[in-house]
Motif scaffolding. Structure first.
Motif, PDB file in Angstrom:
ATOM      1  N   PRO A 232    -107.528 -11.385  18.374  1.00 20.78           N
ATOM      2  CA  PRO A 232    -107.018 -10.232  19.092  1.00 20.78           C
ATOM      3  C   PRO A 232    -105.970 -10.785  20.156  1.00 20.78           C
ATOM      4  CG  PRO A 232    -109.240 -10.764  20.244  1.00 20.78           C
ATOM      5  CD  PRO A 232    -108.879 -11.559  18.856  1.00 20.78           C
TER       6      PRO A 232
ATOM      7  N   LEU B 147    -104.985  -1.605  13.369  1.00 15.76           N
ATOM      8  CA  LEU B 147    -106.678  -1.598  13.122  1.00 15.76           C
ATOM      9  C   LEU B 147    -107.201  -0.229  13.375  1.00 15.76           C
ATOM     10  CD1 LEU B 147    -107.301  -4.667  15.478  1.00 15.76           C
ATOM     11  CD2 LEU B 147    -107.001  -4.453  12.980  1.00 15.76           C
TER      12      LEU B 147
ATOM     13  N   HIS C 258    -109.541  -7.352  24.463  1.00 17.68           N
ATOM     14  CA  HIS C 258    -110.105  -7.765  23.368  1.00 17.68           C
ATOM     15  C   HIS C 258    -110.034  -9.353  23.214  1.00 17.68           C
ATOM     16  CE1 HIS C 258    -108.878  -3.723  22.580  1.00 17.68           C
ATOM     17  NE2 HIS C 258    -109.942  -3.600  21.995  1.00 17.68           N
ATOM     18  N   SER C 259    -109.052  -9.825  23.839  1.00 19.83           N
ATOM     19  CA  SER C 259    -108.961 -11.030  23.998  1.00 19.83           C
ATOM     20  C   SER C 259    -110.139 -11.629  25.168  1.00 19.83           C
ATOM     21  CB  SER C 259    -107.626 -11.640  24.539  1.00 19.83           C
ATOM     22  OG  SER C 259    -107.610 -13.118  24.791  1.00 19.83           O
TER      23      SER C 259
ATOM     24  N   LEU D 199    -112.909  -4.777  15.369  1.00 20.55           N
ATOM     25  CA  LEU D 199    -112.852  -6.396  15.538  1.00 20.55           C
ATOM     26  C   LEU D 199    -114.251  -7.036  15.744  1.00 20.55           C
ATOM     27  CD1 LEU D 199    -110.151  -6.642  17.767  1.00 20.55           C
ATOM     28  CD2 LEU D 199    -109.833  -7.447  15.771  1.00 20.55           C
TER      29      LEU D 199
ATOM     30  N   ILE E 111    -108.962 -13.015  12.107  1.00 22.18           N
ATOM     31  CA  ILE E 111    -108.223 -11.701  12.899  1.00 22.18           C
ATOM     32  C   ILE E 111    -108.406 -11.949  14.378  1.00 22.18           C
ATOM     33  CG2 ILE E 111    -107.729  -9.339  13.265  1.00 22.18           C
ATOM     34  CD1 ILE E 111    -107.441 -10.043  10.451  1.00 22.18           C
TER      35      ILE E 111
ATOM     36  N   GLY F 176    -108.752   0.096  10.018  1.00 23.85           N
ATOM     37  CA  GLY F 176    -109.436  -0.961  10.264  1.00 23.85           C
ATOM     38  C   GLY F 176    -110.283  -1.667   9.242  1.00 23.85           C
TER      39      GLY F 176
ATOM     40  N   MET G 280    -110.171  -5.345   7.876  1.00 24.83           N
ATOM     41  CA  MET G 280    -111.355  -6.306   8.052  1.00 24.83           C
ATOM     42  C   MET G 280    -112.055  -6.568   6.736  1.00 24.83           C
ATOM     43  SD  MET G 280    -111.004  -6.830  11.026  1.00 24.83           S
ATOM     44  CE  MET G 280    -112.514  -7.847  11.623  1.00 24.83           C
TER      45      MET G 280
ATOM     46  N   LYS H 186    -102.414  -2.858  17.589  1.00 24.07           N
ATOM     47  CA  LYS H 186    -103.438  -1.912  17.630  1.00 24.07           C
ATOM     48  C   LYS H 186    -103.750  -0.754  16.714  1.00 24.07           C
ATOM     49  CE  LYS H 186    -103.103  -1.534  21.918  1.00 24.07           C
ATOM     50  NZ  LYS H 186    -103.568  -1.475  23.414  1.00 24.07           N
TER      51      LYS H 186
ATOM     52  N   GLU I  62    -110.364  -0.225  18.368  1.00 25.14           N
ATOM     53  CA  GLU I  62    -110.082  -1.655  18.013  1.00 25.14           C
ATOM     54  C   GLU I  62    -111.301  -2.646  18.284  1.00 25.14           C
ATOM     55  OE1 GLU I  62    -106.972  -2.984  20.638  1.00 25.14           O
ATOM     56  OE2 GLU I  62    -106.522  -4.857  19.410  1.00 25.14           O
TER      57      GLU I  62
ATOM     58  N   GLU J 280    -117.355  -5.190  15.246  1.00 17.98           N
ATOM     59  CA  GLU J 280    -118.429  -4.603  14.599  1.00 17.98           C
ATOM     60  C   GLU J 280    -119.275  -3.938  15.455  1.00 17.98           C
ATOM     61  OE1 GLU J 280    -119.750  -6.732  11.167  1.00 17.98           O
ATOM     62  OE2 GLU J 280    -117.606  -7.672  10.846  1.00 17.98           O
TER      63      GLU J 280
ATOM     64  N   PHE K 209    -113.404 -11.561  23.237  1.00 21.68           N
ATOM     65  CA  PHE K 209    -113.625 -12.672  22.266  1.00 21.68           C
ATOM     66  C   PHE K 209    -113.750 -13.998  23.023  1.00 21.68           C
ATOM     67  CE2 PHE K 209    -110.675 -15.667  19.723  1.00 21.68           C
ATOM     68  CZ  PHE K 209    -111.564 -15.644  18.632  1.00 21.68           C
TER      69      PHE K 209
END
Ligand code: NDP
Ligand code: MG
Length: 382
Positions: free
Chosen positions: A145, A125, A150-151, A225, A143, A129, A133, A122, A221, A227, A154
């Protein structure tokens, strides 16, 4: 199709769990190249178990010694070695599990080749970052996570329209000291800080969890990731670490990802995405057994590092690099018992207060600020 993997930081907590997944799914994945730091014993074990083609270690002398033991394998070393592993021409996925902003140049190099980046690292990022990106978009490098929060986000966003998100809610265990007052934090020891209630992780991130800077880094992060503006990223204390994070949508629906705390789940998901694989040795979540989950608002005065991270995040620019490098250096000093626990955030705050911010920095500027900040932190404690 067999996925060929480069792995940075193989000998660490995330790295070894990644190796475990690769060993459990030899039909799916093959480890082609990996990097280690100074742990040569573990490096040897990984070589024997996974038979890679290329290995990088931190020190030149270790690379030469290993070459004598394993003449059929290529060895390299140092920061250039990280780049060679990351850009190995045969691999399509880079798992970046190295510790700290040292992982930035190799991540950028792999992104420029259009590789899929499964990112645990991390700090990369946080410090750069916008560069990662930007280049990822330009080179069509996904990208993905690895960090559990973050996973979770996601996974919760699967099939959703990102424009319809109201906010991201990152859950935080609160770390080793969640129930202590600031007064009680004055004299805590390294050993106490390393005793995380729910997760077994590397030393640096365990201290980051105790200061809550880990959650601060994760807020940044998430901003990078997904935005999301900082006003739409919230942190919620949840001491059981069962809900790994959530997304609230405009219609007030919340989608979350839950599970037993086990980093192999998000690591494996980043590798198998968009598919899922059985988690060998995974413990299914038994909510009836757990009975209750707890939630609490975060107190930004109590967890000052989190407040500092939001401030740096909102400002953007090199202050992110300065904050991250100050934290890396201060945590190292705390682990060496050279400073007290609360001095970690004091150092970060002083560095941030005296920082001349540069917006939209390039790689050279970021690397320069990173190096200078570490020097400043050392001179502050001498
Ligand atoms: P560890 O300290 O356990 O492992 C770090 C790895 O990086 C080791 O392989 C180490 O080598 C290597 N390394 C360290 N410094 C250098 C260097 N200067 N040059 C080359 N290699 C180096 O860390 P973790 O696995 O805990 O964390 C790795 C990253 O993943 C961090 O960014 C962390 O924030 C993130 N993360 C970790 C989680 C966890 O559960 N552990 C959860 C979510 C994110 P060696 O040991 O051989 O010296
Ligand atoms: Mg996390």
């Amino acid at each position: 199709m067999l996925k060929k993997i480069s792995l940075l930081g193989a000998t660490g907590s995330i790295g070894l769990q990644t190796c475990d997944i690769l060993l459990n799914h030899p039909e799916e994945f093959r480890l082609v190249a990996f990097s280690a730091g100074k742990n040569i014993e573990k490096t040897r074990e990984i070589i024997q178990a996974l038979q890679p083609e290329l290995v990088s270690v931190q020190e030149e002398k270790d690379a030469y010694a290993l070459k004598k033991e394993f003449p059929h394998i290529n060895f390299t070393y140092g920061e250039q070695g990280l780049i060679e592993v990351a850009t190995h021409p045969d691999t399509s996925i880079l798992v970046n599990a190295v510790l700290g902003s040292v992982g930035l140049p190799s991540t950028l190099a792999a992104v420029r080749m259009g590789k899929t980046i499964a990112i645990a690292n991390k700090e990369t990022l946080v410090t750069a970052g916008h560069l990662v990106m930007e280049e990822a978009k330009m080179h069509h490098a996904p990208i993905l996570p690895v960090d559990s929060e973050h996973s979770a986000i996601f996974q919760s966003l699967n099939g959703e329209n990102p424009k319809q998100i109201r906010r991201l809610i990152l859950t935080a265990s609160g770390g080793a000291f969640r129930d202590k007052t600031r007064e009680e934090l004055k004299n805590v020891t390294v050993k106490e800080a390393l005793n995380h209630p729910n997760w077994s992780m590397g030393a640096k991130i365990t201290i980051d969890s105790a200061t809550m800077m880990n959650k601060g880094l994760e807020v940044i992060e998430a901003h990078v990731l997904f935005e999301m503006p900082f006003d739409q990223i919230d942190v919620l204390l949840h001491k059981e670490s069962i809900i790994h994070s959530m997304v609230e949508f405009q219609d007030t629906s919340i989608i979350a990802q839950l599970g037993t705390p086990d980093m192999r789940v998000p690591i494996q998901y980043a590798l198998s995405y968009p598919d899922r694989l059985p988690l060998i040795g995974g413990k299914p979540l038994n909510l009836a057994e757990i009975g209750q989950l707890h939630f609490q608002k975060v107190d930004f005065e109590r967890f000052r590092a989190l407040k500092l991270a939001y401030e740096a995040g909102r400002m953007g620019g090199t202050i992110l690099t300065a904050m991250n490098a100050a934290n890396e250096a201060a945590v190292q000093l705390f682990l060496q018992e050279k400073i007290a626990f609360l001095e970690i955030e004091e150092i970060i705050e002083r560095i941030m207060d005296n920082h001349d911010n540069i917006s939209n920095p390039d790689l050279e500027t970021i690397l320069h600020v990173d190096k200078e900040t570490r020097k400043k932190v050392l001179s502050m404690v001498q």
